[in-house]
Write an enzyme that holds these catalytic residues in place. Sequence first.
Site, PDB file in Angstrom:
ATOM      1  N   HIS A 155       0.818  -1.223   0.000  1.00  0.00           N
ATOM      2  CA  HIS A 155       0.000   0.000   0.000  1.00  0.00           C
ATOM      3  C   HIS A 155       0.848   1.267   0.000  1.00  0.00           C
ATOM      4  O   HIS A 155       0.356   2.344  -0.292  1.00  0.00           O
ATOM      5  CB  HIS A 155      -0.921   0.003   1.230  1.00  0.00           C
ATOM      6  CG  HIS A 155      -2.032  -0.991   1.108  1.00  0.00           C
ATOM      7  ND1 HIS A 155      -3.316  -0.643   0.762  1.00  0.00           N
ATOM      8  CD2 HIS A 155      -2.048  -2.338   1.243  1.00  0.00           C
ATOM      9  CE1 HIS A 155      -4.072  -1.725   0.707  1.00  0.00           C
ATOM     10  NE2 HIS A 155      -3.322  -2.772   1.003  1.00  0.00           N
ATOM     11  N   ASP A 363       3.551   9.411  -0.713  1.00  0.00           N
ATOM     12  CA  ASP A 363       2.371   8.635  -0.342  1.00  0.00           C
ATOM     13  C   ASP A 363       2.147   7.550  -1.382  1.00  0.00           C
ATOM     14  O   ASP A 363       2.298   7.808  -2.576  1.00  0.00           O
ATOM     15  CB  ASP A 363       1.130   9.556  -0.321  1.00  0.00           C
ATOM     16  CG  ASP A 363       0.193   9.220   0.821  1.00  0.00           C
ATOM     17  OD1 ASP A 363       0.077   8.031   1.154  1.00  0.00           O
ATOM     18  OD2 ASP A 363      -0.421  10.150   1.367  1.00  0.00           O
TER      19      ASP A 363
HETATM   20  P1  ADQ Z   1      -3.016   6.054   4.766  1.00  0.00           P
HETATM   21  O1  ADQ Z   1      -1.617   6.478   4.973  1.00  0.00           O
HETATM   22  O2  ADQ Z   1      -3.830   5.904   5.984  1.00  0.00           O
HETATM   23  O3  ADQ Z   1      -3.130   4.715   3.905  1.00  0.00           O
HETATM   24  P2  ADQ Z   1      -4.882   7.462   2.862  1.00  0.00           P
HETATM   25  O4  ADQ Z   1      -4.797   6.760   1.569  1.00  0.00           O
HETATM   26  O5  ADQ Z   1      -5.043   8.918   2.679  1.00  0.00           O
HETATM   27  O6  ADQ Z   1      -3.635   7.238   3.804  1.00  0.00           O
HETATM   28  O7  ADQ Z   1      -6.131   6.878   3.631  1.00  0.00           O
HETATM   29  C1  ADQ Z   1      -6.576   7.443   4.814  1.00  0.00           C
HETATM   30  C2  ADQ Z   1      -8.047   7.068   5.027  1.00  0.00           C
HETATM   31  O8  ADQ Z   1      -8.388   7.397   6.358  1.00  0.00           O
HETATM   32  C3  ADQ Z   1      -8.963   7.865   4.109  1.00  0.00           C
HETATM   33  O9  ADQ Z   1      -9.997   7.031   3.662  1.00  0.00           O
HETATM   34  C4  ADQ Z   1      -9.484   8.982   5.010  1.00  0.00           C
HETATM   35  O10 ADQ Z   1     -10.778   9.435   4.702  1.00  0.00           O
HETATM   36  C5  ADQ Z   1      -9.445   8.333   6.376  1.00  0.00           C
HETATM   37  N1  ADQ Z   1      -9.147   9.360   7.400  1.00  0.00           N
HETATM   38  C6  ADQ Z   1      -8.090  10.168   7.453  1.00  0.00           C
HETATM   39  N2  ADQ Z   1      -8.183  11.008   8.516  1.00  0.00           N
HETATM   40  C7  ADQ Z   1      -9.328  10.714   9.130  1.00  0.00           C
HETATM   41  C8  ADQ Z   1     -10.012  11.248  10.284  1.00  0.00           C
HETATM   42  N3  ADQ Z   1      -9.559  12.290  10.974  1.00  0.00           N
HETATM   43  N4  ADQ Z   1     -11.175  10.671  10.637  1.00  0.00           N
HETATM   44  C9  ADQ Z   1     -11.672   9.634   9.918  1.00  0.00           C
HETATM   45  N5  ADQ Z   1     -11.097   9.118   8.830  1.00  0.00           N
HETATM   46  C10 ADQ Z   1      -9.939   9.642   8.439  1.00  0.00           C
HETATM   47  C11 ADQ Z   1      -2.203   3.790   3.298  1.00  0.00           C
HETATM   48  C12 ADQ Z   1      -1.124   4.397   2.405  1.00  0.00           C
HETATM   49  C13 ADQ Z   1      -1.781   5.246   1.318  1.00  0.00           C
HETATM   50  C14 ADQ Z   1      -2.777   4.400   0.525  1.00  0.00           C
HETATM   51  C15 ADQ Z   1      -3.733   3.674   1.455  1.00  0.00           C
HETATM   52  C16 ADQ Z   1      -4.627   2.683   0.714  1.00  0.00           C
HETATM   53  O11 ADQ Z   1      -0.224   5.175   3.177  1.00  0.00           O
HETATM   54  O12 ADQ Z   1      -0.807   5.791   0.444  1.00  0.00           O
HETATM   55  O13 ADQ Z   1      -3.532   5.246  -0.331  1.00  0.00           O
HETATM   56  O14 ADQ Z   1      -3.023   2.937   2.448  1.00  0.00           O
HETATM   57  O15 ADQ Z   1      -3.880   1.796  -0.066  1.00  0.00           O
END
Ligand code: ADQ
Length: 497
Positions: A155, A363
Amino acid sequence: MSRLIVVSNRVAPIQEGKPAAGGLAIGVLDALKETGGVWFGWSGEIVGEASAPVIEKRGNVTYATVGLTRRDYDQYYRGFSNATLWPTFHYRNDLSRFDREEYAGYARVNAGLAAKLKALIEPDDIIWVHDYHLLPFAQECRALGIKNPIGFFLHIPFPVPEVMRTVPPHEELIQAMCSYDIVGFQTQADQQSFVDYIERGKFGHATDDGMVQGFGRMLKVGAYPIGIYPDAIAKAAEQFSNRKPVKSLRDALRGRKLIMSVDRLDYSKGLAERFQAFERLLLNAPGWHGRVSLVQIAPPTRSDVQTYQRIRQNLEGEAGRINGRFAQLDWTPIQYLNRKYDRNLLMALFRLSQVGYVTPLRDGMNLVAKEYVASQDPADPGALVLSQFAGAADQLPGALIVNPFDLSQMSEALERALSMPLAERQARHADMMAPLRENNLSVWRDSFLSDLRSVATAASMTQKTVKQVAEAKPEARSEVKPDAKSGAKPRPAKVSG
Ligand code: ADQ
Protein backbone atom coordinates in the site's frame (compact mmCIF):
# COMPACT_ATOMS: atom_id res chain seq x y z
CA MET A 1 -14.67 -20.30 -7.13
CA SER A 2 -11.86 -20.88 -4.65
CA ARG A 3 -12.10 -19.22 -1.24
CA LEU A 4 -10.16 -16.05 -0.52
CA ILE A 5 -7.87 -15.72 2.49
CA VAL A 6 -6.93 -12.13 3.31
CA VAL A 7 -3.96 -11.52 5.57
CA SER A 8 -3.26 -8.01 6.86
CA ASN A 9 -1.51 -6.64 9.91
CA ARG A 10 -4.82 -5.45 11.36
CA VAL A 11 -8.16 -7.05 10.79
CA ALA A 12 -10.53 -4.10 10.51
CA PRO A 13 -13.09 -4.17 13.31
CA ILE A 14 -16.10 -4.64 11.05
CA GLN A 15 -19.50 -4.03 12.55
CA GLU A 16 -22.44 -4.53 10.27
CA GLY A 17 -24.58 -1.42 9.94
CA LYS A 18 -21.78 0.88 11.13
CA PRO A 19 -19.86 3.08 8.70
CA ALA A 20 -17.04 0.91 7.37
CA ALA A 21 -13.41 1.79 7.99
CA GLY A 22 -10.96 2.70 5.21
CA GLY A 23 -10.82 1.68 1.56
CA LEU A 24 -8.92 -1.53 2.20
CA ALA A 25 -11.61 -2.81 4.55
CA ILE A 26 -14.47 -2.00 2.21
CA GLY A 27 -12.79 -3.41 -0.90
CA VAL A 28 -11.57 -6.57 0.72
CA LEU A 29 -14.76 -7.34 2.60
CA ASP A 30 -16.87 -7.32 -0.57
CA ALA A 31 -14.50 -9.84 -2.16
CA LEU A 32 -14.59 -12.05 0.93
CA LYS A 33 -18.38 -12.06 0.98
CA GLU A 34 -18.52 -13.01 -2.68
CA THR A 35 -16.48 -16.21 -2.42
CA GLY A 36 -16.45 -16.82 1.30
CA GLY A 37 -13.17 -16.94 3.11
CA VAL A 38 -11.05 -15.88 6.02
CA TRP A 39 -9.64 -12.54 7.16
CA PHE A 40 -6.61 -13.23 9.28
CA GLY A 41 -4.37 -10.86 11.24
CA TRP A 42 -3.70 -9.00 14.45
CA SER A 43 -6.70 -8.14 16.65
CA GLY A 44 -5.07 -4.91 17.82
CA GLU A 45 -4.69 -6.32 21.34
CA ILE A 46 -1.54 -6.82 23.39
CA VAL A 47 -1.71 -10.15 25.23
CA GLY A 48 0.28 -11.83 28.01
CA GLU A 49 1.23 -14.79 25.89
CA ALA A 50 0.66 -15.90 22.31
CA SER A 51 -2.35 -18.13 21.76
CA ALA A 52 -4.41 -19.71 18.98
CA PRO A 53 -6.49 -17.38 16.75
CA VAL A 54 -9.88 -16.24 17.99
CA ILE A 55 -12.39 -17.31 15.36
CA GLU A 56 -15.57 -15.38 14.68
CA LYS A 57 -17.83 -16.37 11.80
CA ARG A 58 -20.23 -13.88 10.20
CA GLY A 59 -22.09 -15.25 7.21
CA ASN A 60 -19.55 -16.88 4.93
CA VAL A 61 -16.64 -14.78 6.27
CA THR A 62 -14.47 -16.04 9.11
CA TYR A 63 -12.50 -13.47 11.10
CA ALA A 64 -9.43 -15.07 12.64
CA THR A 65 -7.50 -12.74 14.89
CA VAL A 66 -4.47 -13.12 17.14
CA GLY A 67 -3.08 -10.92 19.91
CA LEU A 68 0.56 -9.82 19.98
CA THR A 69 2.73 -10.05 23.06
CA ARG A 70 4.34 -6.81 24.24
CA ARG A 71 7.69 -8.01 22.90
CA ASP A 72 6.20 -8.89 19.49
CA TYR A 73 4.41 -5.55 19.34
CA ASP A 74 7.55 -3.62 20.24
CA GLN A 75 9.84 -5.43 17.83
CA TYR A 76 7.62 -6.31 14.87
CA TYR A 77 5.07 -3.48 14.82
CA ARG A 78 6.48 -0.46 16.61
CA GLY A 79 10.08 -1.36 15.74
CA PHE A 80 11.00 -2.81 12.36
CA SER A 81 7.66 -2.13 10.59
CA ASN A 82 7.10 1.45 11.75
CA ALA A 83 10.52 2.74 12.78
CA THR A 84 12.53 1.14 9.93
CA LEU A 85 10.41 0.17 6.93
CA TRP A 86 7.78 2.94 7.06
CA PRO A 87 10.25 5.87 7.14
CA THR A 88 12.63 4.32 4.59
CA PHE A 89 9.88 3.40 2.14
CA HIS A 90 8.70 7.04 2.43
CA TYR A 91 12.23 8.27 1.65
CA ARG A 92 12.84 9.36 5.24
CA ASN A 93 15.88 7.21 5.91
CA ASP A 94 17.06 10.09 8.11
CA LEU A 95 14.25 9.05 10.51
CA SER A 96 14.80 5.33 10.07
CA ARG A 97 16.68 3.26 12.63
CA PHE A 98 17.82 -0.33 12.47
CA ASP A 99 17.93 -2.71 15.40
CA ARG A 100 18.85 -6.36 14.83
CA GLU A 101 16.62 -7.59 17.60
CA GLU A 102 13.64 -5.74 16.18
CA TYR A 103 14.31 -7.29 12.80
CA ALA A 104 14.55 -10.74 14.43
CA GLY A 105 11.17 -10.01 16.08
CA TYR A 106 9.70 -9.00 12.69
CA ALA A 107 10.87 -12.29 11.17
CA ARG A 108 9.64 -14.25 14.21
CA VAL A 109 6.15 -12.72 14.11
CA ASN A 110 5.86 -13.34 10.35
CA ALA A 111 6.84 -17.00 10.92
CA GLY A 112 4.40 -17.32 13.83
CA LEU A 113 1.53 -15.81 11.85
CA ALA A 114 2.22 -18.14 8.91
CA ALA A 115 2.14 -21.15 11.25
CA LYS A 116 -1.19 -20.03 12.71
CA LEU A 117 -2.68 -19.46 9.27
CA LYS A 118 -1.66 -22.94 8.10
CA ALA A 119 -4.35 -24.59 10.21
CA LEU A 120 -7.06 -22.41 8.64
CA ILE A 121 -6.46 -22.91 4.94
CA GLU A 122 -7.67 -25.48 2.43
CA PRO A 123 -5.77 -26.65 -0.65
CA ASP A 124 -7.86 -24.63 -3.14
CA ASP A 125 -7.71 -21.31 -1.26
CA ILE A 126 -5.95 -18.28 -2.69
CA ILE A 127 -4.14 -15.99 -0.25
CA TRP A 128 -3.91 -12.19 -0.52
CA VAL A 129 -1.41 -10.55 1.84
CA HIS A 130 -1.31 -6.80 2.50
CA ASP A 131 1.46 -4.35 3.22
CA TYR A 132 4.95 -3.81 4.58
CA HIS A 133 4.42 -5.58 7.89
CA LEU A 134 4.30 -8.87 6.00
CA LEU A 135 7.09 -8.75 3.39
CA PRO A 136 8.46 -12.22 4.39
CA PHE A 137 5.07 -13.86 5.03
CA ALA A 138 4.96 -15.98 1.84
CA GLN A 139 8.51 -17.22 2.39
CA GLU A 140 7.46 -18.45 5.83
CA CYS A 141 4.37 -20.10 4.32
CA ARG A 142 6.51 -21.86 1.71
CA ALA A 143 8.88 -23.08 4.41
CA LEU A 144 5.86 -24.69 6.12
CA GLY A 145 4.90 -26.44 2.88
CA ILE A 146 1.93 -24.19 2.01
CA LYS A 147 1.56 -24.47 -1.78
CA ASN A 148 -1.45 -22.19 -2.32
CA PRO A 149 -1.05 -19.18 -4.64
CA ILE A 150 -0.06 -16.16 -2.55
CA GLY A 151 -0.29 -12.55 -3.76
CA PHE A 152 1.03 -9.44 -2.03
CA PHE A 153 -0.05 -5.81 -2.34
CA LEU A 154 2.13 -2.98 -1.06
CA HIS A 155 0.00 0.00 0.00
CA ILE A 156 2.96 2.35 0.51
CA PRO A 157 5.65 3.47 -1.97
CA PHE A 158 8.51 1.17 -2.91
CA PRO A 159 11.77 3.16 -2.80
CA VAL A 160 14.45 3.33 -5.47
CA PRO A 161 17.28 0.78 -4.98
CA GLU A 162 19.75 3.26 -3.41
CA VAL A 163 17.23 4.02 -0.67
CA MET A 164 16.13 0.38 -0.27
CA ARG A 165 19.75 -0.56 0.27
CA THR A 166 19.91 1.61 3.40
CA VAL A 167 17.82 -1.05 5.19
CA PRO A 168 20.55 -3.48 6.31
CA PRO A 169 18.67 -6.75 5.55
CA HIS A 170 17.47 -5.40 2.17
CA GLU A 171 18.58 -8.42 0.21
CA GLU A 172 16.86 -10.89 2.53
CA LEU A 173 13.67 -8.87 2.37
CA ILE A 174 13.56 -8.68 -1.43
CA GLN A 175 14.42 -12.33 -1.74
CA ALA A 176 11.54 -13.07 0.62
CA MET A 177 9.20 -10.92 -1.51
CA CYS A 178 10.10 -13.12 -4.47
CA SER A 179 8.36 -16.04 -2.71
CA TYR A 180 5.04 -14.43 -3.60
CA ASP A 181 3.37 -15.36 -6.88
CA ILE A 182 2.28 -11.78 -7.51
CA VAL A 183 3.67 -8.58 -6.05
CA GLY A 184 1.42 -5.58 -6.67
CA PHE A 185 2.27 -1.89 -6.27
CA GLN A 186 0.28 1.34 -6.31
CA THR A 187 2.13 2.86 -9.29
CA GLN A 188 4.30 1.97 -12.26
CA ALA A 189 7.14 3.90 -10.64
CA ASP A 190 7.02 1.70 -7.51
CA GLN A 191 6.95 -1.41 -9.67
CA GLN A 192 9.95 -0.12 -11.64
CA SER A 193 11.92 0.52 -8.43
CA PHE A 194 11.38 -3.11 -7.40
CA VAL A 195 12.47 -4.39 -10.82
CA ASP A 196 15.47 -2.04 -10.76
CA TYR A 197 16.55 -3.45 -7.41
CA ILE A 198 16.45 -7.01 -8.79
CA GLU A 199 18.17 -6.17 -12.07
CA ARG A 200 20.87 -3.83 -10.76
CA GLY A 201 21.76 -6.28 -8.01
CA LYS A 202 21.92 -9.03 -10.66
CA PHE A 203 19.39 -11.08 -8.71
CA GLY A 204 17.29 -11.70 -11.83
CA HIS A 205 15.48 -9.84 -14.57
CA ALA A 206 12.07 -8.76 -15.83
CA THR A 207 10.55 -10.44 -18.86
CA ASP A 208 8.38 -8.66 -21.43
CA ASP A 209 5.12 -10.15 -20.14
CA GLY A 210 5.12 -8.53 -16.69
CA MET A 211 6.94 -11.40 -15.00
CA VAL A 212 10.11 -11.17 -12.97
CA GLN A 213 12.61 -13.88 -12.44
CA GLY A 214 14.11 -13.03 -9.07
CA PHE A 215 16.27 -15.08 -6.74
CA GLY A 216 15.49 -18.22 -8.74
CA ARG A 217 11.68 -17.79 -8.66
CA MET A 218 9.22 -16.54 -11.23
CA LEU A 219 6.62 -14.01 -10.08
CA LYS A 220 4.23 -11.55 -11.66
CA VAL A 221 4.65 -7.87 -10.80
CA GLY A 222 2.12 -5.18 -11.58
CA ALA A 223 0.70 -1.75 -10.74
CA TYR A 224 -2.80 -1.91 -9.24
CA PRO A 225 -3.72 1.64 -8.17
CA ILE A 226 -6.25 1.48 -5.33
CA GLY A 227 -9.52 3.37 -5.89
CA ILE A 228 -12.68 4.46 -4.10
CA TYR A 229 -16.40 4.25 -4.85
CA PRO A 230 -16.85 7.85 -6.10
CA ASP A 231 -20.63 7.78 -6.52
CA ALA A 232 -21.27 6.39 -3.04
CA ILE A 233 -18.99 9.09 -1.62
CA ALA A 234 -20.76 11.82 -3.61
CA LYS A 235 -24.08 10.64 -2.19
CA ALA A 236 -22.80 10.51 1.39
CA ALA A 237 -21.26 13.98 1.07
CA GLU A 238 -24.55 15.42 -0.07
CA GLN A 239 -26.63 13.60 2.53
CA PHE A 240 -24.40 14.62 5.42
CA SER A 241 -24.22 18.28 4.39
CA ASN A 242 -27.07 19.14 6.76
CA ARG A 243 -25.52 17.52 9.83
CA LYS A 244 -24.88 19.73 12.80
CA PRO A 245 -21.05 19.89 12.72
CA VAL A 246 -21.13 20.81 9.03
CA LYS A 247 -23.72 23.51 9.62
CA SER A 248 -21.75 24.86 12.58
CA LEU A 249 -18.61 25.18 10.49
CA ARG A 250 -20.56 26.83 7.66
CA ASP A 251 -22.01 29.36 10.13
CA ALA A 252 -18.63 29.98 11.76
CA LEU A 253 -17.02 30.68 8.37
CA ARG A 254 -19.46 33.54 7.69
CA GLY A 255 -18.72 33.54 3.97
CA ARG A 256 -14.96 32.99 4.29
CA LYS A 257 -13.35 30.50 1.93
CA LEU A 258 -12.36 27.14 3.37
CA ILE A 259 -9.26 25.06 2.61
CA MET A 260 -9.66 21.47 3.90
CA SER A 261 -6.91 18.99 4.78
CA VAL A 262 -7.43 15.55 6.35
CA ASP A 263 -4.64 13.10 7.12
CA ARG A 264 -3.41 10.67 9.70
CA LEU A 265 -0.84 12.59 11.74
CA ASP A 266 2.30 11.32 10.02
CA TYR A 267 5.56 12.94 8.93
CA SER A 268 5.08 11.53 5.41
CA LYS A 269 2.01 13.73 4.95
CA GLY A 270 3.97 17.02 4.80
CA LEU A 271 1.85 18.93 7.33
CA ALA A 272 4.53 21.37 8.49
CA GLU A 273 5.37 22.35 4.91
CA ARG A 274 1.64 22.72 4.23
CA PHE A 275 1.18 25.12 7.14
CA GLN A 276 4.23 27.10 6.06
CA ALA A 277 2.98 27.43 2.47
CA PHE A 278 -0.34 28.71 3.82
CA GLU A 279 1.61 31.17 5.95
CA ARG A 280 3.41 32.32 2.81
CA LEU A 281 0.06 32.94 1.11
CA LEU A 282 -0.98 35.17 4.02
CA LEU A 283 2.36 36.98 3.84
CA ASN A 284 2.37 37.52 0.08
CA ALA A 285 -1.33 38.14 -0.42
CA PRO A 286 -2.66 40.13 2.56
CA GLY A 287 -5.96 40.50 0.71
CA TRP A 288 -6.79 37.02 1.99
CA HIS A 289 -6.50 38.02 5.67
CA GLY A 290 -9.83 37.35 7.31
CA ARG A 291 -11.16 35.82 4.08
CA VAL A 292 -9.82 32.27 4.18
CA SER A 293 -9.36 29.56 6.83
CA LEU A 294 -7.41 26.31 6.74
CA VAL A 295 -8.99 23.42 8.63
CA GLN A 296 -6.51 20.61 9.21
CA ILE A 297 -7.90 17.40 10.70
CA ALA A 298 -5.16 15.00 11.76
CA PRO A 299 -5.82 12.32 14.38
CA PRO A 300 -2.63 11.03 16.03
CA THR A 301 -1.46 7.56 15.00
CA ARG A 302 1.41 5.38 16.27
CA SER A 303 1.81 7.84 19.11
CA ASP A 304 4.14 5.46 20.95
CA VAL A 305 6.74 5.74 18.17
CA GLN A 306 9.09 8.59 19.10
CA THR A 307 9.20 10.37 15.75
CA TYR A 308 5.41 10.66 15.88
CA GLN A 309 5.56 12.43 19.24
CA ARG A 310 8.05 14.91 17.81
CA ILE A 311 6.00 15.71 14.72
CA ARG A 312 2.95 16.32 16.90
CA GLN A 313 4.81 18.84 19.05
CA ASN A 314 6.29 20.50 16.00
CA LEU A 315 2.91 20.95 14.31
CA GLU A 316 1.23 22.31 17.41
CA GLY A 317 4.08 24.82 17.55
CA GLU A 318 3.73 25.77 13.88
CA ALA A 319 -0.06 26.21 14.02
CA GLY A 320 0.26 28.32 17.17
CA ARG A 321 3.03 30.46 15.70
CA ILE A 322 1.16 31.17 12.45
CA ASN A 323 -2.11 31.88 14.25
CA GLY A 324 -0.29 34.16 16.70
CA ARG A 325 1.20 36.06 13.80
CA PHE A 326 -1.95 36.60 11.71
CA ALA A 327 -5.08 35.95 13.78
CA GLN A 328 -7.63 38.71 14.34
CA LEU A 329 -10.22 38.87 17.11
CA ASP A 330 -12.81 37.27 14.83
CA TRP A 331 -10.54 35.13 12.61
CA THR A 332 -8.21 32.19 13.30
CA PRO A 333 -6.28 31.29 10.12
CA ILE A 334 -5.56 27.63 10.99
CA GLN A 335 -7.91 25.33 12.85
CA TYR A 336 -5.91 22.26 13.75
CA LEU A 337 -7.98 19.35 15.09
CA ASN A 338 -6.34 16.18 16.43
CA ARG A 339 -9.28 13.83 16.20
CA LYS A 340 -11.04 11.23 14.08
CA TYR A 341 -14.33 12.02 12.41
CA ASP A 342 -17.05 9.88 10.92
CA ARG A 343 -16.05 9.33 7.28
CA ASN A 344 -19.36 10.56 5.89
CA LEU A 345 -19.05 13.75 7.86
CA LEU A 346 -15.55 14.29 6.47
CA MET A 347 -16.93 13.94 2.95
CA ALA A 348 -19.54 16.62 3.73
CA LEU A 349 -16.77 18.92 5.06
CA PHE A 350 -14.88 18.37 1.80
CA ARG A 351 -18.01 19.38 -0.10
CA LEU A 352 -18.34 22.55 1.96
CA SER A 353 -14.80 23.69 1.13
CA GLN A 354 -13.43 25.58 -1.86
CA VAL A 355 -9.98 23.93 -1.85
CA GLY A 356 -8.70 20.43 -1.02
CA TYR A 357 -5.10 20.70 0.14
CA VAL A 358 -3.36 17.30 -0.07
CA THR A 359 0.40 17.63 -0.11
CA PRO A 360 2.21 14.55 1.24
CA LEU A 361 5.99 14.42 0.86
CA ARG A 362 5.47 10.79 -0.24
CA ASP A 363 2.37 8.63 -0.34
CA GLY A 364 1.56 5.25 -1.85
CA MET A 365 -1.74 6.49 -3.28
CA ASN A 366 -3.56 8.91 -0.91
CA LEU A 367 -7.24 8.16 -0.84
CA VAL A 368 -8.10 11.54 0.70
CA ALA A 369 -7.29 13.23 -2.64
CA LYS A 370 -9.72 10.92 -4.43
CA GLU A 371 -12.37 11.29 -1.73
CA TYR A 372 -12.07 15.09 -1.95
CA VAL A 373 -12.86 15.08 -5.66
CA ALA A 374 -15.73 12.61 -5.32
CA SER A 375 -17.35 14.66 -2.52
CA GLN A 376 -17.73 17.83 -4.60
CA ASP A 377 -20.94 19.28 -5.92
CA PRO A 378 -20.46 19.05 -9.73
CA ALA A 379 -22.36 22.36 -10.12
CA ASP A 380 -19.89 24.20 -7.87
CA PRO A 381 -16.88 22.00 -7.18
CA GLY A 382 -13.85 22.85 -5.10
CA ALA A 383 -10.32 22.73 -6.60
CA LEU A 384 -7.66 20.23 -5.54
CA VAL A 385 -4.03 21.14 -4.76
CA LEU A 386 -2.13 17.84 -4.86
CA SER A 387 1.46 16.75 -4.28
CA GLN A 388 3.31 15.25 -7.22
CA PHE A 389 4.64 12.62 -4.77
CA ALA A 390 1.25 11.05 -4.04
CA GLY A 391 0.45 8.01 -6.20
CA ALA A 392 -2.92 9.71 -6.84
CA ALA A 393 -1.18 12.45 -8.89
CA ASP A 394 -0.90 9.99 -11.81
CA GLN A 395 -4.65 9.63 -11.87
CA LEU A 396 -6.05 13.07 -11.11
CA PRO A 397 -5.15 15.16 -14.15
CA GLY A 398 -7.45 18.00 -13.13
CA ALA A 399 -5.59 18.75 -9.88
CA LEU A 400 -3.12 21.59 -9.44
CA ILE A 401 0.00 19.47 -9.03
CA VAL A 402 2.68 20.88 -6.73
CA ASN A 403 6.07 19.97 -5.33
CA PRO A 404 5.53 19.93 -1.54
CA PHE A 405 9.14 21.00 -0.96
CA ASP A 406 8.51 24.24 -2.89
CA LEU A 407 6.60 26.49 -0.48
CA SER A 408 6.31 29.33 -3.01
CA GLN A 409 4.80 27.07 -5.63
CA MET A 410 2.34 25.68 -3.09
CA SER A 411 1.24 29.12 -1.93
CA GLU A 412 0.77 30.21 -5.58
CA ALA A 413 -1.29 27.09 -6.25
CA LEU A 414 -3.45 27.85 -3.19
CA GLU A 415 -4.11 31.34 -4.47
CA ARG A 416 -4.93 30.04 -7.93
CA ALA A 417 -7.28 27.41 -6.46
CA LEU A 418 -9.03 30.01 -4.26
CA SER A 419 -9.60 32.29 -7.27
CA MET A 420 -10.37 29.65 -9.92
CA PRO A 421 -13.36 30.51 -12.13
CA LEU A 422 -16.40 28.21 -11.97
CA ALA A 423 -16.07 26.91 -15.56
CA GLU A 424 -12.46 25.84 -14.96
CA ARG A 425 -13.38 24.16 -11.67
CA GLN A 426 -16.20 22.27 -13.36
CA ALA A 427 -14.00 21.12 -16.24
CA ARG A 428 -11.23 19.97 -13.91
CA HIS A 429 -13.71 18.15 -11.69
CA ALA A 430 -15.22 16.29 -14.66
CA ASP A 431 -11.68 15.37 -15.84
CA MET A 432 -11.04 13.75 -12.47
CA MET A 433 -14.38 12.02 -11.89
CA ALA A 434 -14.11 10.01 -15.12
CA PRO A 435 -10.91 8.12 -14.14
CA LEU A 436 -12.15 7.75 -10.57
CA ARG A 437 -15.24 5.93 -11.85
CA GLU A 438 -13.28 3.89 -14.37
CA ASN A 439 -10.70 2.73 -11.81
CA ASN A 440 -12.90 2.35 -8.78
CA LEU A 441 -12.23 0.13 -5.78
CA SER A 442 -13.81 -2.94 -7.40
CA VAL A 443 -11.53 -2.60 -10.42
CA TRP A 444 -8.47 -2.55 -8.13
CA ARG A 445 -9.58 -5.62 -6.23
CA ASP A 446 -10.88 -7.57 -9.20
CA SER A 447 -7.81 -6.99 -11.37
CA PHE A 448 -5.48 -8.12 -8.58
CA LEU A 449 -7.59 -11.17 -7.75
CA SER A 450 -8.06 -12.11 -11.39
CA ASP A 451 -4.27 -12.07 -11.85
CA LEU A 452 -3.86 -14.15 -8.70
CA ARG A 453 -6.45 -16.66 -9.91
CA SER A 454 -4.66 -16.87 -13.29
CA VAL A 455 -1.48 -17.75 -11.46
CA ALA A 456 -3.42 -20.39 -9.53
CA THR A 457 -4.87 -21.88 -12.73
CA ALA A 458 -1.53 -21.84 -14.52
CA ALA A 459 0.19 -23.42 -11.52
CA SER A 460 -2.37 -26.20 -11.18
CA MET A 461 -2.20 -26.91 -14.94
CA THR A 462 1.56 -27.11 -14.74
CA GLN A 463 1.33 -29.43 -11.76
CA LYS A 464 -1.14 -31.68 -13.62
CA THR A 465 1.11 -31.77 -16.67
CA VAL A 466 4.12 -32.53 -14.51
CA LYS A 467 2.17 -35.30 -12.80
CA GLN A 468 1.06 -36.80 -16.13
CA VAL A 469 4.59 -36.66 -17.51
CA ALA A 470 5.97 -38.16 -14.33
CA GLU A 471 3.42 -40.98 -14.41
CA ALA A 472 4.11 -41.73 -18.07
CA LYS A 473 7.90 -41.42 -17.78
CA PRO A 474 9.21 -42.16 -14.30
CA GLU A 475 12.63 -40.69 -15.17
CA ALA A 476 10.95 -37.31 -15.85
CA ARG A 477 10.48 -36.90 -12.07
CA SER A 478 14.05 -35.79 -11.69
CA GLU A 479 13.23 -32.74 -13.85
CA VAL A 480 10.95 -31.31 -11.17
CA LYS A 481 13.52 -29.87 -8.85
CA PRO A 482 12.43 -27.87 -5.85
CA ASP A 483 13.78 -24.34 -5.78
CA ALA A 484 17.00 -24.49 -3.81
CA LYS A 485 16.27 -21.37 -1.75
CA SER A 486 12.53 -21.39 -1.17
CA GLY A 487 11.87 -25.11 -1.30
CA ALA A 488 8.96 -24.33 -3.65
CA LYS A 489 8.42 -25.97 -7.00
CA PRO A 490 9.35 -23.81 -9.99
CA ARG A 491 6.50 -21.55 -11.11
CA PRO A 492 5.31 -21.53 -14.71
CA ALA A 493 7.36 -19.20 -16.86
CA LYS A 494 4.38 -17.41 -18.36
CA VAL A 495 1.02 -16.47 -16.93
CA SER A 496 -1.80 -14.92 -18.89
CA GLY A 497 -3.69 -11.85 -17.62
P1 ADQ B 1 -3.02 6.05 4.77
O1 ADQ B 1 -1.62 6.48 4.97
O2 ADQ B 1 -3.83 5.90 5.98
O3 ADQ B 1 -3.13 4.71 3.90
P2 ADQ B 1 -4.88 7.46 2.86
O4 ADQ B 1 -4.80 6.76 1.57
O5 ADQ B 1 -5.04 8.92 2.68
O6 ADQ B 1 -3.64 7.24 3.80
O7 ADQ B 1 -6.13 6.88 3.63
C1 ADQ B 1 -6.58 7.44 4.81
C2 ADQ B 1 -8.05 7.07 5.03
O8 ADQ B 1 -8.39 7.40 6.36
C3 ADQ B 1 -8.96 7.86 4.11
O9 ADQ B 1 -10.00 7.03 3.66
C4 ADQ B 1 -9.48 8.98 5.01
O10 ADQ B 1 -10.78 9.44 4.70
C5 ADQ B 1 -9.45 8.33 6.38
N1 ADQ B 1 -9.15 9.36 7.40
C6 ADQ B 1 -8.09 10.17 7.45
N2 ADQ B 1 -8.18 11.01 8.52
C7 ADQ B 1 -9.33 10.71 9.13
C8 ADQ B 1 -10.01 11.25 10.28
N3 ADQ B 1 -9.56 12.29 10.97
N4 ADQ B 1 -11.17 10.67 10.64
C9 ADQ B 1 -11.67 9.63 9.92
N5 ADQ B 1 -11.10 9.12 8.83
C10 ADQ B 1 -9.94 9.64 8.44
C11 ADQ B 1 -2.20 3.79 3.30
C12 ADQ B 1 -1.12 4.40 2.40
C13 ADQ B 1 -1.78 5.25 1.32
C14 ADQ B 1 -2.78 4.40 0.53
C15 ADQ B 1 -3.73 3.67 1.46
C16 ADQ B 1 -4.63 2.68 0.71
O11 ADQ B 1 -0.22 5.17 3.18
O12 ADQ B 1 -0.81 5.79 0.44
O13 ADQ B 1 -3.53 5.25 -0.33
O14 ADQ B 1 -3.02 2.94 2.45
O15 ADQ B 1 -3.88 1.80 -0.07
